[in-house]
Design an enzyme around this catalytic site. Structure first.
Site, PDB file in Angstrom:
ATOM      1  N   CYS A  74       0.849  -1.195   0.000  1.00  0.00           N
ATOM      2  CA  CYS A  74       0.000   0.000   0.000  1.00  0.00           C
ATOM      3  C   CYS A  74       0.881   1.241   0.000  1.00  0.00           C
ATOM      4  O   CYS A  74       1.794   1.368   0.820  1.00  0.00           O
ATOM      5  CB  CYS A  74      -0.906  -0.025   1.232  1.00  0.00           C
ATOM      6  N   CYS A 122      -7.200  -1.354   1.380  1.00  0.00           N
ATOM      7  CA  CYS A 122      -6.143  -1.816   2.266  1.00  0.00           C
ATOM      8  C   CYS A 122      -6.790  -2.076   3.628  1.00  0.00           C
ATOM      9  O   CYS A 122      -7.480  -1.205   4.162  1.00  0.00           O
ATOM     10  CB  CYS A 122      -5.053  -0.759   2.385  1.00  0.00           C
ATOM     11  N   CYS A 125      -5.188   0.617   6.392  1.00  0.00           N
ATOM     12  CA  CYS A 125      -5.492   2.060   6.411  1.00  0.00           C
ATOM     13  C   CYS A 125      -6.802   2.416   5.713  1.00  0.00           C
ATOM     14  O   CYS A 125      -7.226   3.568   5.749  1.00  0.00           O
ATOM     15  CB  CYS A 125      -4.346   2.862   5.806  1.00  0.00           C
ATOM     16  N   CYS A 146      -8.083  -5.796 -10.148  1.00  0.00           N
ATOM     17  CA  CYS A 146      -7.720  -4.680 -11.019  1.00  0.00           C
ATOM     18  C   CYS A 146      -7.374  -3.500 -10.104  1.00  0.00           C
ATOM     19  O   CYS A 146      -8.257  -2.881  -9.523  1.00  0.00           O
ATOM     20  CB  CYS A 146      -8.901  -4.360 -11.934  1.00  0.00           C
TER      21      CYS A 146
END
Length: 161
Positions: A74, A122, A125, A146
């Site tokens: 991330c 994510c 976060c 994607c």
């Protein structure tokens, strides 16, 4: 009598829908920052994708054609999300993977385009990553994650492993 029955049906239909059903559940994440803090830490494009659920233009991410071994993390909190061995060229213009690192990606339903899609975030976060579809490689999972390249950083494998 028919008018009264119709009126009662309409009232019942509308009374079943309460404002509480319209509110999304507030999800908290282990890494939580103010929008000001996120804006200070992320590039304009990263902020647009990760915090505003935007989408980068296809074929603009340098990670789309990245074929190095390593881990995609991330861009906001560095949580490992995808491994290079699960990346494939979907031809869509966005980095695509047939699976995520289990437990590090959260899923929700998104209706922004008029129909239901599975949105990916994510799990650390809450940053928007992209969407998952059922048109991936049939010889593996059949999934196509994607993902916006702007939502990712790439950590090369040490010694090519």
């Amino acid at each position: 009598m028919k008018k009264i029955s119709l009126l009662l049906c309409i009232i019942l239909l509308y009374s079943c829908k309460s404002p509480a059903q319209d509110k999304e559940k507030e999800v908290t994440y282990p890494v939580s920052k103010t929008e000001t803090e996120w804006k200070a830490e992320l590039t304009e494009m990263e902020y647009y994708v990760l915090r505003e659920a935007g989408t980068e233009r296809p074929f603009t991410s340098e990670l789309n054609k990245n074929h190095e071994k390593g881990t995609y993390v991330c861009a906001a909190c560095q949580t490992p999300l995808f491994k290079s061995q699960h990346k494939f060229d979907s031809g869509t213009g966005w980095p695509s993977f047939d699976r995520e690192i289990e437990g590090n990606v959260a899923f929700s339903t998104d209706y922004k385009v008029g129909y239901a899609r599975t949105e990916e975030h994510c799990a650390t976060c809450g940053g928007h990553l992209g969407h998952v579809f059922n048109d991936g490689p049939r010889d593996t999972t059949g999934k196509r994650h994607c993902i916006n390249g702007a939502a990712l950083d790439f950590i090369p494998a040490k010694d090519g492993k």
